[in-house]
Scaffold this motif. Structure first.
Motif, PDB file in Angstrom:
ATOM      1  N   GLY A  53       0.958  -1.215   0.075  1.00 24.58           N
ATOM      2  CA  GLY A  53       0.006   0.019  -0.101  1.00 24.58           C
ATOM      3  C   GLY A  53       0.939   1.258  -0.064  1.00 24.58           C
ATOM      4  N   LEU A  54       2.021   1.251   0.837  1.00 22.97           N
ATOM      5  CA  LEU A  54       2.866   2.404   0.724  1.00 22.97           C
ATOM      6  C   LEU A  54       3.396   2.549  -0.505  1.00 22.97           C
ATOM      7  CD1 LEU A  54       4.323   4.354   2.428  1.00 22.97           C
ATOM      8  CD2 LEU A  54       5.903   2.922   3.282  1.00 22.97           C
ATOM      9  N   LYS A  55       3.855   1.466  -1.093  1.00 27.52           N
ATOM     10  CA  LYS A  55       4.604   1.739  -2.487  1.00 27.52           C
ATOM     11  C   LYS A  55       3.661   2.188  -3.391  1.00 27.52           C
ATOM     12  CE  LYS A  55       7.292  -1.295  -5.730  1.00 27.52           C
ATOM     13  NZ  LYS A  55       7.644  -2.425  -6.185  1.00 27.52           N
ATOM     14  N   MET A  56       2.411   1.811  -3.719  1.00 30.75           N
ATOM     15  CA  MET A  56       1.457   2.281  -4.573  1.00 30.75           C
ATOM     16  C   MET A  56       0.858   3.682  -4.092  1.00 30.75           C
ATOM     17  SD  MET A  56      -2.272   0.743  -5.625  1.00 30.75           S
ATOM     18  CE  MET A  56      -1.561  -1.177  -5.682  1.00 30.75           C
ATOM     19  N   THR A  57       0.927   4.023  -2.908  1.00 29.58           N
ATOM     20  CA  THR A  57       0.500   5.223  -2.499  1.00 29.58           C
ATOM     21  C   THR A  57       1.469   6.311  -2.768  1.00 29.58           C
ATOM     22  OG1 THR A  57      -1.055   4.705  -0.605  1.00 29.58           O
ATOM     23  CG2 THR A  57       0.030   6.824  -0.451  1.00 29.58           C
ATOM     24  N   THR A  58       2.797   6.010  -2.672  1.00 30.57           N
ATOM     25  CA  THR A  58       4.143   6.812  -3.079  1.00 30.57           C
ATOM     26  C   THR A  58       3.790   6.975  -4.610  1.00 30.57           C
ATOM     27  OG1 THR A  58       5.320   5.820  -1.182  1.00 30.57           O
ATOM     28  CG2 THR A  58       6.472   7.175  -3.048  1.00 30.57           C
ATOM     29  N   TYR A  59       3.585   6.154  -5.288  1.00 26.72           N
ATOM     30  CA  TYR A  59       3.353   6.031  -6.769  1.00 26.72           C
ATOM     31  C   TYR A  59       2.523   7.141  -7.157  1.00 26.72           C
ATOM     32  CZ  TYR A  59       2.452   4.762 -11.590  1.00 26.72           C
ATOM     33  OH  TYR A  59       1.899   4.603 -12.944  1.00 26.72           O
ATOM     34  N   PHE A  60       1.165   6.932  -6.637  1.00 29.69           N
ATOM     35  CA  PHE A  60       0.344   7.937  -7.095  1.00 29.69           C
ATOM     36  C   PHE A  60       0.601   9.256  -6.532  1.00 29.69           C
ATOM     37  CE2 PHE A  60      -2.270   4.025  -7.943  1.00 29.69           C
ATOM     38  CZ  PHE A  60      -2.398   4.221  -9.252  1.00 29.69           C
ATOM     39  N   PHE A  61       1.133   9.564  -5.178  1.00 27.29           N
ATOM     40  CA  PHE A  61       1.286  10.819  -4.848  1.00 27.29           C
ATOM     41  C   PHE A  61       2.209  11.449  -5.641  1.00 27.29           C
ATOM     42  CE2 PHE A  61      -1.060   9.764  -0.432  1.00 27.29           C
ATOM     43  CZ  PHE A  61      -1.865  10.929  -0.405  1.00 27.29           C
ATOM     44  N   GLU A  62       3.168  10.762  -5.884  1.00 22.69           N
ATOM     45  CA  GLU A  62       4.335  11.576  -6.721  1.00 22.69           C
ATOM     46  C   GLU A  62       3.750  11.919  -8.244  1.00 22.69           C
ATOM     47  OE1 GLU A  62       7.673   9.098  -6.637  1.00 22.69           O
ATOM     48  OE2 GLU A  62       8.543   9.771  -4.700  1.00 22.69           O
ATOM     49  N   LYS A  63       2.777  11.074  -8.636  1.00 25.67           N
ATOM     50  CA  LYS A  63       2.242  11.485  -9.873  1.00 25.67           C
ATOM     51  C   LYS A  63       1.139  12.775  -9.906  1.00 25.67           C
ATOM     52  CE  LYS A  63       0.544   7.853 -12.264  1.00 25.67           C
ATOM     53  NZ  LYS A  63       0.920   8.056 -13.932  1.00 25.67           N
ATOM     54  N   LEU A  64       0.500  12.710  -8.463  1.00 27.77           N
ATOM     55  CA  LEU A  64      -0.200  13.801  -8.356  1.00 27.77           C
ATOM     56  C   LEU A  64       0.283  15.014  -8.200  1.00 27.77           C
ATOM     57  CD1 LEU A  64      -2.876  12.488  -6.094  1.00 27.77           C
ATOM     58  CD2 LEU A  64      -3.177  12.913  -8.390  1.00 27.77           C
ATOM     59  N   ARG A  65       1.757  15.067  -7.457  1.00 23.54           N
ATOM     60  CA  ARG A  65       2.558  16.096  -7.351  1.00 23.54           C
ATOM     61  C   ARG A  65       3.154  16.709  -8.767  1.00 23.54           C
ATOM     62  NH1 ARG A  65       7.639  14.917  -3.811  1.00 23.54           N
ATOM     63  NH2 ARG A  65       6.272  15.614  -2.194  1.00 23.54           N
ATOM     64  N   GLU A  66       3.287  15.782  -9.813  1.00 22.39           N
ATOM     65  CA  GLU A  66       3.653  16.345 -10.830  1.00 22.39           C
ATOM     66  C   GLU A  66       2.649  17.088 -11.704  1.00 22.39           C
ATOM     67  OE1 GLU A  66       4.461  12.674 -12.894  1.00 22.39           O
ATOM     68  OE2 GLU A  66       6.442  12.259 -12.160  1.00 22.39           O
ATOM     69  N   GLU A 201      -3.942   7.737   1.838  1.00 24.77           N
ATOM     70  CA  GLU A 201      -3.514   6.851   0.944  1.00 24.77           C
ATOM     71  C   GLU A 201      -4.030   6.593  -0.397  1.00 24.77           C
ATOM     72  OE1 GLU A 201      -3.487   2.423   2.089  1.00 24.77           O
ATOM     73  OE2 GLU A 201      -4.116   3.305   3.948  1.00 24.77           O
ATOM     74  N   ILE A 202      -3.427   6.359  -1.227  1.00 29.21           N
ATOM     75  CA  ILE A 202      -4.139   5.674  -2.499  1.00 29.21           C
ATOM     76  C   ILE A 202      -3.574   4.182  -2.719  1.00 29.21           C
ATOM     77  CG2 ILE A 202      -4.545   6.030  -4.981  1.00 29.21           C
ATOM     78  CD1 ILE A 202      -4.193   8.918  -4.630  1.00 29.21           C
ATOM     79  N   SER A 203      -4.265   3.091  -2.300  1.00 28.93           N
ATOM     80  CA  SER A 203      -3.690   1.982  -2.456  1.00 28.93           C
ATOM     81  C   SER A 203      -4.725   1.003  -2.828  1.00 28.93           C
ATOM     82  CB  SER A 203      -2.902   1.675  -1.281  1.00 28.93           C
ATOM     83  OG  SER A 203      -3.843   1.379   0.008  1.00 28.93           O
ATOM     84  N   GLY A 204      -4.491  -0.229  -2.825  1.00 29.35           N
ATOM     85  CA  GLY A 204      -5.316  -1.514  -2.949  1.00 29.35           C
ATOM     86  C   GLY A 204      -6.279  -1.446  -1.960  1.00 29.35           C
TER      87      GLY A 204
END
Length: 227
Positions: A53-66, A201-204
């Motif tokens: 969940g942390l890995k996926m959350t980080t992926y999406f939050f960084e995408k949102l930051r962009e 978070e944003i995760s499964g």
């Protein structure tokens, strides 16, 4: 650091610099051992789901930051299964915002007399109050503004951000041959700037995803599709 809250899926600590550390657990919400992102109790424990969940959350939050979408995300520490975030004010005791693309879960259970299971819902946004004792009841815009939990402008902004963020997640999953049925998000105000931002978070663990054959994808499996 100071423990300030033990949640169903994360523990929350206050750091000396004023930021917050979220420690991800291996628990997911559900009932009777069945995962349900809209449930208000821990339904089961899945080894490794916290780190996934942390890995996926980080992926999406960084995408949102962009994309310059406001979130509380600062950085991630994978070794500690933790995420450092900005401090946020809750709306009341907390709101959960669900974007629904299909009639499943609690929505279908409530409104089965008016829809078919799996029926398309066109990104319907539903707001519920975080209140375990009362089963996280849905609440309308009018009630939220009447009770001064949010202003009309804040409610409209939350709905707009929910649809924008959910569409990004939906399109990302679609690129992997998956379909997002629903997703649960949370928002708060930045304590310093008062800006509304995505939190949690944003995760499964807070979405319902199926493959092209209509097979439900478990939260831990979702990571293997994305990465």
């Amino acid at each position: 650091m100071e423990l300030i809250y033990q949640g169903k899926t994360k523990d929350v600590y206050k750091l000396e610099d004023g930021n917050i550390q979220l420690m991800f657990k291996d628990d997911v919400t559900g009932e009777d051992g069945v995962f349900d992102p809209g449930a208000n109790t821990v339904g089961l424990t899945i080894d490794g789901v916290g780190k996934a969940g942390l890995k996926m959350t980080t992926y999406f939050f960084e995408k949102l930051r962009e994309k310059n979408i406001p979130t509380h995300y600062i950085k991630t520490n994978f070794d500690d299964v933790a995420m450092i975030v900005k401090d946020a004010e809750m709306f009341g005791n907390g709101l959960e915002v669900i974007c629904r693309y299909r009639a499943v879960g609690s929505f279908y259970r409530r409104y089965a007399a008016f829809c078919e299971e799996g029926q398309a819902l066109d990104s319907f946004v539903e707001v519920t109050i975080k209140d375990d004792e009362r089963g996280d009841p849905p609440i309308s815009k009018e009630a939220l503004t009447l009770l001064r939990v949010v202003t009309e402008a804040e409610y409209d902004q939350i709905v707009s951000l929910t649809k924008e963020i959910s569409q990004i997640v939906k399109e990302t999953l679609a690129d992997k041959g998956l379909e997002l049925f629903d997703i649960k998000l949370e928002f708060g105000r930045n304590k310093e700037t008062k800006e509304i931002m995505l939190i949690d978070e944003i995760s499964g663990g807070n979405m319902r995803v199926y493959d092209k054959d209509g097979t439900y994808i478990e939260p831990l499996q979702l990571e293997t599709y994305l990465f």
